[in-house]
Design an enzyme around this catalytic site. Sequence first.
Site, PDB file in Angstrom:
ATOM      1  N   LYS A 174     -29.746  20.102  44.252  1.00  0.00           N
ATOM      2  CA  LYS A 174     -28.438  20.728  44.332  1.00  0.00           C
ATOM      3  C   LYS A 174     -27.525  20.018  43.331  1.00  0.00           C
ATOM      4  O   LYS A 174     -27.202  18.836  43.484  1.00  0.00           O
ATOM      5  CB  LYS A 174     -27.895  20.640  45.762  1.00  0.00           C
ATOM      6  CG  LYS A 174     -26.664  21.525  45.991  1.00  0.00           C
ATOM      7  CD  LYS A 174     -25.411  20.783  45.602  1.00  0.00           C
ATOM      8  CE  LYS A 174     -24.167  21.619  45.813  1.00  0.00           C
ATOM      9  NZ  LYS A 174     -22.950  20.909  45.306  1.00  0.00           N
ATOM     10  N   GLY A 229     -23.015  10.543  47.676  1.00  0.00           N
ATOM     11  CA  GLY A 229     -21.701  11.164  47.574  1.00  0.00           C
ATOM     12  C   GLY A 229     -20.731  10.591  48.584  1.00  0.00           C
ATOM     13  O   GLY A 229     -20.878   9.457  49.057  1.00  0.00           O
ATOM     14  N   SER A 230     -19.752  11.393  48.951  1.00  0.00           N
ATOM     15  CA  SER A 230     -18.655  10.920  49.793  1.00  0.00           C
ATOM     16  C   SER A 230     -19.083  10.792  51.241  1.00  0.00           C
ATOM     17  O   SER A 230     -20.046  11.426  51.697  1.00  0.00           O
ATOM     18  CB  SER A 230     -17.472  11.882  49.694  1.00  0.00           C
ATOM     19  OG  SER A 230     -17.791  13.114  50.320  1.00  0.00           O
ATOM     20  N   GLY A 233     -18.471  14.359  53.022  1.00  0.00           N
ATOM     21  CA  GLY A 233     -19.480  15.350  52.678  1.00  0.00           C
ATOM     22  C   GLY A 233     -20.851  14.969  53.184  1.00  0.00           C
ATOM     23  O   GLY A 233     -21.601  15.810  53.696  1.00  0.00           O
ATOM     24  N   GLY A 234     -21.196  13.693  53.051  1.00  0.00           N
ATOM     25  CA  GLY A 234     -22.501  13.236  53.512  1.00  0.00           C
ATOM     26  C   GLY A 234     -22.640  13.342  55.011  1.00  0.00           C
ATOM     27  O   GLY A 234     -23.695  13.737  55.521  1.00  0.00           O
ATOM     28  N   GLU A 253     -26.419   8.051  50.844  1.00  0.00           N
ATOM     29  CA  GLU A 253     -25.596   6.922  50.403  1.00  0.00           C
ATOM     30  C   GLU A 253     -24.165   7.425  50.369  1.00  0.00           C
ATOM     31  O   GLU A 253     -23.838   8.341  49.602  1.00  0.00           O
ATOM     32  CB  GLU A 253     -26.035   6.442  49.022  1.00  0.00           C
ATOM     33  CG  GLU A 253     -25.227   5.257  48.520  1.00  0.00           C
ATOM     34  CD  GLU A 253     -25.400   5.015  47.034  1.00  0.00           C
ATOM     35  OE1 GLU A 253     -24.379   4.728  46.360  1.00  0.00           O
ATOM     36  OE2 GLU A 253     -26.530   5.130  46.533  1.00  0.00           O
ATOM     37  N   CYS A 290     -20.522   3.129  43.030  1.00  0.00           N
ATOM     38  CA  CYS A 290     -20.705   2.919  44.470  1.00  0.00           C
ATOM     39  C   CYS A 290     -20.740   1.438  44.823  1.00  0.00           C
ATOM     40  O   CYS A 290     -20.548   1.074  45.977  1.00  0.00           O
ATOM     41  CB  CYS A 290     -21.987   3.598  44.940  1.00  0.00           C
ATOM     42  SG  CYS A 290     -23.450   3.148  43.997  1.00  0.00           S
ATOM     43  N   GLU A 380     -13.049   2.736  51.751  1.00  0.00           N
ATOM     44  CA  GLU A 380     -13.258   2.874  50.309  1.00  0.00           C
ATOM     45  C   GLU A 380     -12.209   3.786  49.695  1.00  0.00           C
ATOM     46  O   GLU A 380     -11.884   4.844  50.231  1.00  0.00           O
ATOM     47  CB  GLU A 380     -14.649   3.452  50.042  1.00  0.00           C
ATOM     48  CG  GLU A 380     -14.977   3.563  48.558  1.00  0.00           C
ATOM     49  CD  GLU A 380     -16.316   4.229  48.311  1.00  0.00           C
ATOM     50  OE1 GLU A 380     -16.986   3.859  47.334  1.00  0.00           O
ATOM     51  OE2 GLU A 380     -16.697   5.138  49.092  1.00  0.00           O
TER      52      GLU A 380
END
Length: 549
Positions: A174, A229-230, A233-234, A253, A290, A380
């Site tokens: 994706k 990603g965030s 979203g994750g 992650e 990250c 973060e």
Amino acid sequence: MTEQVVGAAEELRGYDPRTGAEVGSPVPATDPATLDAVARAAAEAAGPLAALGLPERAGLLRAVATALREHDAELIALADAETALGSPRLPGELARTAAQLELFADAVEEGSFCEATVDLPDPGATPPRPDLRRLLLPLGPVAVFAASNFPFAFSVAGGDTASALAAGCPVVLKAHPSHPVTSVRTGEVVAAALAAAGAPAGTFAVVHGEQAGRDLVTHPAITAVGFTGSLGGGRALFDLASSRPDPIPFYGELGSLNPAVATPAAVAVRGAEIAKGFVGSYTMGSGQFCTKPGVLFLPTGHALAEALVQASRAATVAPLLNARIRAGYDAGVRELAAVPGVRPLLAPSTVDGPGFGANPALLAVDVPTLVGHADELLRECFGPVSLIVEYADADELLRAIELLPGSLTGTIQGEESEPELPAALLEAFTERAGRVLWNGWPTGVAVSWAQHHGGPWPATTAPLFTSVGVTAIRRFLRPVAYQDVPDSLLPAALQDANPLGLPRRVNGVPTDAPVTRPDRAPAPIEAGPPTRAATGTNPLINAGTGGEG
């Protein structure tokens, strides 16, 4: 080739972070029917891909690495237009991407990733032990979500794709909307290289769009997900993967503070060096790594404020990757600065003009303020900002570290001559991070066998695994044990004669020698392997493919 979707309602556009102007042609989102066809094709490819010999599988990875290098100038130009990451960053990142594909190819040929294990029967054991033989096998089609901040190394041909292919799993990638044109072209290069090297149809495809991502996670053909990603979203995708009728592993992650500590002795010996290194690390990649150190603990009276501010003002900060990240950074850094007790060493400021520019910011608090506002401060903020936390003594420092969430990294700037503090910090960070650094900085992640890029929640959803390094392959394999199965029916990797020549563990002892049993003569090793057409099945499972590995 990568699927090209027509007639979709959603379109994705790339933007030049320097100007905000549109880049390239719009990329249509993948419609549900095409997504379903892509996932089904991956499912059909799973068996034939697993059936390839280990040298053939390694050849697929090397073919992709070669193709990336052959198209490096074209791909780097596309990525620079959509990310503004420039040189030397992008050439170095593409070289890293090709090199990690080749590292996985070496690992596939070496064969120990299969973890072939043989425990011979022992009727005298308590309880009696049967003949047990264990092997790791591919899970099946894997969904990979590309990241925004690494258009090569964590994107279409990045580490998740490389490790899934190395495991013998088809990949449906994706693409990230920050670099859609780069993703399309990279996908075409990867798909063509795989096809030319003999990969089964359906081994690799790229899809686009938010809905396509959600549909991919819930598609019954998908057996695991790799995500970078965030946190928000994750977590949403993690919940989708877990709520399926058949829940699947989700290797995400998500977010990491990556705390660093400078001890009093280290500040006394090399304070200026620490200040310079820290600023270089938290502003590297415009703070969009990250592994950015988001918190630095310094002893009260460190006298480094001016050096930190001057180095931060002098840092070169490229535009952020997209408008959403810039908006999130602007809001996040101002929220941090507004927390009571926070002192701005370098106050947040806005970049005027076109594009997605951002200025660095540096904030400071003492430990009591941190303790009182931990939920607001210990999160973060993606971009070039970090928080200095000043501690009065070792006890106060260690109490503050207990508040820290899980992270990818924990960094100690210390001196071995100190009596106890470095050891206490090492223990504290070992509990909270996947990688602990001594007198270094966390930005920059080597790709190797010993690397671990993971950590406790919220850094990752699965702290037992890594997304960087050879052992990332373990995410996409599952163990199967065979009990008292006749030698002729065993997977080739587990047969007495070890026809694949794999490194194995026999009765707990590492060896690649054939197994000799008093009740069973060793099976002969055939002179040459039959063709794939003759076996039609996984060479790790079936006999008669001697000489591989």
